[in-house]
Design a protein around this motif. Structure first.
Motif, PDB file in Angstrom:
ATOM      1  N   SER A 109       0.854  -1.179   0.000  1.00  0.00           N
ATOM      2  CA  SER A 109       0.000   0.000   0.000  1.00  0.00           C
ATOM      3  C   SER A 109       0.897   1.239   0.000  1.00  0.00           C
ATOM      4  N   VAL A 110       0.973   1.915  -1.124  1.00  0.00           N
ATOM      5  CA  VAL A 110       1.849   3.071  -1.285  1.00  0.00           C
ATOM      6  C   VAL A 110       1.116   4.305  -0.774  1.00  0.00           C
ATOM      7  N   THR A 111       1.615   4.897   0.276  1.00  0.00           N
ATOM      8  CA  THR A 111       1.004   6.097   0.850  1.00  0.00           C
ATOM      9  C   THR A 111       1.632   7.376   0.312  1.00  0.00           C
ATOM     10  N   CYS A 112       2.871   7.303  -0.135  1.00  0.00           N
ATOM     11  CA  CYS A 112       3.548   8.502  -0.657  1.00  0.00           C
ATOM     12  C   CYS A 112       4.409   8.084  -1.845  1.00  0.00           C
ATOM     13  N   TRP A 113       3.962   8.447  -3.041  1.00  0.00           N
ATOM     14  CA  TRP A 113       4.706   8.075  -4.246  1.00  0.00           C
ATOM     15  C   TRP A 113       5.995   8.868  -4.383  1.00  0.00           C
ATOM     16  N   ARG A 114       6.024  10.054  -3.820  1.00  0.00           N
ATOM     17  CA  ARG A 114       7.265  10.836  -3.877  1.00  0.00           C
ATOM     18  C   ARG A 114       8.376  10.117  -3.116  1.00  0.00           C
ATOM     19  N   ALA A 115       8.097   9.668  -1.880  1.00  0.00           N
ATOM     20  CA  ALA A 115       9.115   8.974  -1.095  1.00  0.00           C
ATOM     21  C   ALA A 115       9.509   7.660  -1.753  1.00  0.00           C
ATOM     22  N   LYS A 116       8.536   6.955  -2.324  1.00  0.00           N
ATOM     23  CA  LYS A 116       8.852   5.675  -2.961  1.00  0.00           C
ATOM     24  C   LYS A 116       9.739   5.885  -4.187  1.00  0.00           C
ATOM     25  N   PHE A 117       9.413   6.902  -4.990  1.00  0.00           N
ATOM     26  CA  PHE A 117      10.216   7.161  -6.181  1.00  0.00           C
ATOM     27  C   PHE A 117      11.632   7.577  -5.802  1.00  0.00           C
ATOM     28  N   MET A 118      11.769   8.501  -4.862  1.00  0.00           N
ATOM     29  CA  MET A 118      13.089   9.002  -4.511  1.00  0.00           C
ATOM     30  C   MET A 118      13.950   7.915  -3.867  1.00  0.00           C
ATOM     31  N   GLU A 119      13.342   7.022  -3.095  1.00  0.00           N
ATOM     32  CA  GLU A 119      14.104   5.934  -2.494  1.00  0.00           C
ATOM     33  C   GLU A 119      14.622   4.977  -3.560  1.00  0.00           C
ATOM     34  N   ALA A 120      13.759   4.616  -4.520  1.00  0.00           N
ATOM     35  CA  ALA A 120      14.198   3.743  -5.607  1.00  0.00           C
ATOM     36  C   ALA A 120      15.218   4.450  -6.504  1.00  0.00           C
ATOM     37  N   PHE A 121      15.037   5.730  -6.725  1.00  0.00           N
ATOM     38  CA  PHE A 121      15.982   6.508  -7.531  1.00  0.00           C
ATOM     39  C   PHE A 121      17.360   6.519  -6.882  1.00  0.00           C
ATOM     40  N   PHE A 122      17.406   6.666  -5.571  1.00  0.00           N
ATOM     41  CA  PHE A 122      18.682   6.637  -4.854  1.00  0.00           C
ATOM     42  C   PHE A 122      19.392   5.305  -5.066  1.00  0.00           C
ATOM     43  N   SER A 123      18.680   4.201  -4.939  1.00  0.00           N
ATOM     44  CA  SER A 123      19.298   2.881  -5.088  1.00  0.00           C
ATOM     45  C   SER A 123      19.807   2.667  -6.500  1.00  0.00           C
ATOM     46  N   HIS A 124      19.049   3.098  -7.498  1.00  0.00           N
ATOM     47  CA  HIS A 124      19.486   2.913  -8.890  1.00  0.00           C
ATOM     48  C   HIS A 124      20.725   3.753  -9.191  1.00  0.00           C
ATOM     49  N   VAL A 125      20.760   4.979  -8.708  1.00  0.00           N
ATOM     50  CA  VAL A 125      21.941   5.821  -8.947  1.00  0.00           C
ATOM     51  C   VAL A 125      23.153   5.250  -8.227  1.00  0.00           C
ATOM     52  N   LEU A 126      22.953   4.738  -7.021  1.00  0.00           N
ATOM     53  CA  LEU A 126      24.072   4.191  -6.257  1.00  0.00           C
ATOM     54  C   LEU A 126      24.663   2.962  -6.942  1.00  0.00           C
ATOM     55  N   ARG A 127      23.826   2.134  -7.504  1.00  0.00           N
ATOM     56  CA  ARG A 127      24.314   0.919  -8.172  1.00  0.00           C
ATOM     57  C   ARG A 127      24.695   1.160  -9.621  1.00  0.00           C
ATOM     58  N   GLY A 128      24.397   2.335 -10.152  1.00  0.00           N
ATOM     59  CA  GLY A 128      24.726   2.624 -11.536  1.00  0.00           C
ATOM     60  C   GLY A 128      23.803   1.974 -12.530  1.00  0.00           C
ATOM     61  N   THR A 129      22.570   1.676 -12.137  1.00  0.00           N
ATOM     62  CA  THR A 129      21.623   1.012 -13.038  1.00  0.00           C
ATOM     63  C   THR A 129      20.686   2.003 -13.718  1.00  0.00           C
ATOM     64  N   ILE A 130      20.889   3.291 -13.515  1.00  0.00           N
ATOM     65  CA  ILE A 130      20.089   4.299 -14.198  1.00  0.00           C
ATOM     66  C   ILE A 130      21.006   5.444 -14.616  1.00  0.00           C
ATOM     67  N   ASP A 131      20.782   5.975 -15.796  1.00  0.00           N
ATOM     68  CA  ASP A 131      21.587   7.064 -16.347  1.00  0.00           C
ATOM     69  C   ASP A 131      20.786   8.365 -16.209  1.00  0.00           C
ATOM     70  N   VAL A 132      21.228   9.209 -15.294  1.00  0.00           N
ATOM     71  CA  VAL A 132      20.467  10.439 -15.049  1.00  0.00           C
ATOM     72  C   VAL A 132      20.525  11.389 -16.232  1.00  0.00           C
ATOM     73  N   SER A 133      21.537  11.250 -17.081  1.00  0.00           N
ATOM     74  CA  SER A 133      21.639  12.142 -18.237  1.00  0.00           C
ATOM     75  C   SER A 133      20.720  11.729 -19.379  1.00  0.00           C
ATOM     76  N   SER A 134      20.058  10.601 -19.241  1.00  0.00           N
ATOM     77  CA  SER A 134      19.209  10.113 -20.324  1.00  0.00           C
ATOM     78  C   SER A 134      17.844  10.766 -20.338  1.00  0.00           C
ATOM     79  N   ASP A 135      17.475  11.468 -19.299  1.00  0.00           N
ATOM     80  CA  ASP A 135      16.149  12.087 -19.225  1.00  0.00           C
ATOM     81  C   ASP A 135      16.298  13.455 -18.566  1.00  0.00           C
ATOM     82  N   ARG A 136      15.710  14.474 -19.164  1.00  0.00           N
ATOM     83  CA  ARG A 136      15.837  15.846 -18.632  1.00  0.00           C
ATOM     84  C   ARG A 136      15.208  15.977 -17.262  1.00  0.00           C
TER      85      ARG A 136
END
Length: 815
Positions: free
Chosen positions: A120-147
């Motif tokens: 049950s997702v109560t805050c999509w902002r917190a969920k997105f930012m937490e997953a974004f942190f993990s992807h950037v830390l592991r190098g599985t997402i390229d932040v330069s690929s999307d404005r």
């Protein structure tokens, strides 16, 4: 007049920006539009062009955007990148605007994963930012690929770290080195205050540098941070040094790694006060060498190995004996640094008697020293003293993933080091004694310090976690000994989960440590979850032992998949379990509020279960899974005990139990006026005499005004049973049932529609929740939709789109 003037001023400012932006965008897009072969496309709207320009220049216009009226701001929010969208959240809420839909769309477009249906997702902002942190830390997402992810003014890790509540470290400890690096110092400081749960999944063998980084990371997040829970998942072949490192630091012990930078926070905390004692003794205790916990375990086990091989070395050749002895001494006496597993030079390995050891060289533990002096002295005859059985030797699997290459003179010492920590299951030359069993037997009843483990009686300790979870992590002998030793004084621990760890006979040491922990002042352990494939004790005797050891426990969940073998020795060298664990005396009254038990196959002795229930007067929830009794009378005895001794019981659950011959006992339960929720899950209730039993069951429920929830999944209720169950909601019923689960009951759409019509006819108000998972509603989709539409006017319906062809066997059995 002030408010309209401010509105007009902001609107004019916005229009000026829009006009300038429109002129600039029009001039830029004119040339590409002329050269387009397919004709000019519709130009962007004026407001959209303005919003894009504002989003691109938020570094200058941010304060002005925050002051915009709500209707204008609402249209700009979807055009902002994630950094400014996160920063403007508080202002948007004050203006009555929500960004949840925007964050949900960002999740769908960028993360491209669907959250679990159970989440049950109560805050999509917190969920997105937490997953974004993990992807950037592991190098599985390229932040330069999307404005929307790229902005030179912000650090992705630092900006998202404040939303991280749970961090997962996988495989080769990816991310640990990056987090402790100096450029990410502020990121780690933010995590120390925001992170609550640290998880490890699918760990592999790691190098020394990664372990050193993990040591600093755990020290910052646990000892100086807010992490309360550490969980380990799916580690089939644990690396003992790494596992013990995680355990000891989770328990509040820390020792700086060799060559590692000093902790700045520890220095600030200790500044201004005179140390009352050597803080190194916090971990190691007085008169103990500064050595890593894993290395000290290796020393103790290797010392026991040398004792057991005394008889064999007496028959060995002189050259072989000298080589083996000098190599073992180089490990136990010289190689004290777990991160530098190199053999000592020959001069250091063969010290002359009476040579004074330099201050920097650590001494061995007392047990290792005694063993070394014994092995270096004159050999006693084989018949002079009884010798223990030799330890079993293991062969390294060829091509084993994660095995380290060995070069030069360090090969032999590395092999001996890995000998201690390799977990294997082969049997060789008929020897069935596993590695460490001799050490365990030698250490029974002795001071735990002979293992070289942390001295828990030290007065100063760092902060420790309150929840420890180990899922599918096989515990070797040294790992189990370390865990048990730490548990004995881990007073801050509130919840412990040990799931499929292969404890075996180490369960007795676990019970001893839990008993010692229970005797500590300030013990907070209130929840214990224990499950395994096998147990040396029958599950009911194990439950009695746990309840006797932890009388203040509130939640106990225990499961054993396969029956125990009582004819096998439970403890090496003993014919049965220790007498202090198994006894015939009555269990003292305890504080259990929730008891969940999963039984192996075979009939269970009802008197043992009744003895646990009688001592649990505060029990509020009881769950029995796969329990089998010798006769319905034994099951009735359990129910009668519940009625007499467990007066506060509110929830009762039975799963995967054959209750076809216990219909009178089921009726007895339904007439109990203290229960609020009853579950019969896959219990074959209506297998026998359904025509006679259903009316009796409905009559019992109609007269029960305290029962709020009834769950009957997997009992083959069918259409006839469902229509009979509808009488519970008739006008002459005093039932207050508000939750009904009829999942997996072979219900067809026409029967469900008739059930809905009867509820409408009786005019019952909304009675709560109705669960319809995995029924045959796909056989007539139109009728099923009509039935669910009618039911939703009466209750909240939860269903799914299930393919009933998977249940062909059930269909045939009910034809």
């Amino acid at each position: 007049m002030a408010a309209p003037e401010a509105w007009r001023a902001r609107s004019c400012w916005f229009c000026e920006v829009a006009a300038a932006t429109t002129m600039e965008a029009t001039s830029r897009e004119a040339a590409p539009a002329k050269s387009s072969a397919s004709g000019p496309s519709a130009p962007p709207a004026l407001f959209e062009l303005c919003g894009r320009a504002v989003s691109a220049h938020m570094g200058v216009l941010e304060s002005g955007v925050w002051a915009l009226p709500g209707p204008i701001l609402q249209s700009i929010l979807p055009l902002l990148n994630i950094y400014y969208l996160e920063r403007i959240e508080e202002t948007a809420l004050k203006k009555g605007l929500s960004t949840q839909a925007i964050w949900r769309r960002l999740w769908d477009e960028l993360m491209k994963t669907r959250p679990s249906s159970l989440e049950s997702v109560t805050c999509w902002r917190a969920k997105f930012m937490e997953a974004f942190f993990s992807h950037v830390l592991r190098g599985t997402i390229d932040v330069s690929s999307d404005r929307r992810l790229c902005d030179q003014r912000f650090s992705p890790l630092l900006h998202s770290s404040r939303h991280v509540r749970q961090l997962t470290i996988c495989n080769m400890l990816q991310g640990a080195t990056e987090l402790v690096a100096e450029p990410n110092r502020r990121v780690l400081e933010t995590l120390a205050s925001s992170l609550h749960t640290l998880k490890f999944r699918h760990l592999l063998f790691s190098d020394v540098a990664a372990q050193q980084s993990l040591r600093q990371l755990l020290h910052q997040l646990i000892h100086h941070g807010a992490v309360n829970q550490v969980s380990l998942y799916s580690w089939p072949v644990p690396e003992s040094a790494l596992f013990i490192l995680i355990l000891t630091m989770s328990a509040g012990f820390w020792q700086p790694g060799p060559g590692g930078p000093p902790c700045r926070l520890c220095g600030e905390a200790s500044r201004g006060r005179a140390p009352s004692r050597d803080e190194g003794s916090l971990l190691l205790g007085s008169r103990r060498p500064r050595r890593d916990a894993a290395e000290r375990c290796a020393a103790a086990l290797m010392a026991s190995r040398r004792k057991s091989e005394a008889k064999q070395t007496a028959r060995a050749s002189p050259a072989t004996r000298v080589t083996r002895r000098s190599t073992q001494e180089s490990l136990t006496a010289g190689g004290t640094d777990s991160n530098k597993r190199e053999p000592l030079p020959p001069a250091a390995s063969h010290e002359a008697p009476g040579t004074r050891r330099p201050p920097s060289a650590p001494a061995t533990t007392s047990s290792a020293s005694a063993s070394s002096s014994t092995s270096s002295s004159k050999r006693a005859p084989a018949s002079s003293a009884p010798q223990p059985k030799p330890l079993k030797r293991f062969k390294r699997a060829a091509g084993k993933k994660g095995a380290r290459t060995r070069q030069g003179c360090g090969a032999e010492s590395e092999d001996l080091y890995d000998f201690v920590f390799i977990v294997a299951g082969e049997k060789e030359d008929g020897e069935e004694m596993e590695i460490g069993e001799v050490a365990c037997g030698a250490l029974d009843g002795s001071d735990p310090s002979c293992l070289g483990l942390p001295a828990l009686e030290a007065s100063q300790r760092f902060r420790s976690i309150s929840t420890l979870e180990l899922f599918t992590v096989p515990l070797s002998t040294e790992a189990a000994l370390t865990l048990c030793h730490l548990l004995s004084s881990w007073v801050s621990l509130e919840s412990l989960t040990l799931s499929y760890n292969g404890l075996g006979s180490n369960i007795f040491r676990l019970l001893d440590s839990l008993r010692a922990l229970s005797g500590q002042a300030g013990c907070r352990l209130r929840a214990l979850h224990l499950s395994d494939l096998f147990s040396p004790l029958p599950i009911l005797e194990l439950t009695r032992a746990i309840v006797r050891a932890l009388p203040l426990l509130r939640v106990l969940s225990i499961r054993v998949d396969h029956p125990s073998q009582r004819d096998n020795p439970a403890v090496p060298g003993n014919a049965g379990p220790p007498s202090n664990i198994i006894g015939d005396e009555e269990i003292p009254e305890n504080c259990l509020e929730q008891l969940e038990m999963g039984f192996p196959r075979g009939a269970q002795p009802a008197p043992l279960l009744c003895s646990v229930l009688k001592a649990s007067g505060s029990l509020q929830q009881l769950s029995l899974d796969s329990a089998t009794f010798a006769s319905p009378q034994d099951f009735g005895l359990v129910l009668q005990t519940l009625k007499e001794y467990n007066l506060t019981l509110k929830r009762l659950s039975f799963h995967d139990m054959n209750l076809a011959d216990c219909q009178s006992e089921v009726l007895f339960l339904l007439q109990n006026l203290t229960l609020q929720e009853i579950t019969f899950s896959f219990c074959r209730l209506f297998e026998k005499r359904p025509a006679q039993f259903l009316p009796e069951m409905v009559a019992a429920m109609k007269g029960n005004s305290t029962l709020k929830g009834l769950r009957l999944p997997g009992n083959r209720l069918g259409n006839a049973g469902l229509l009979a169950l509808a009488d519970v909601f008739s006008e002459d019923s005093s039932s207050s049932l508000c939750q009904l689960d009829i999942s997996s009951n072979c219900i067809k759409p026409d029967g469900l529609l008739e059930f809905a019509k009867r509820l409408e006819r009786w005019g019952r108000g909304a009675f709560g929740h109705l669960r319809l998972f995995q029924n045959w509603l796909d056989q007539d989709a139109v009728t099923a939709r009509e039935a669910i539409r009618r039911l939703r006017a009466t209750c909240h319906v939860v269903s799914d789109s299930w393919d009933s062809s998977q249940a062909f066997a059930d269909y045939v059995s009910t034809m």
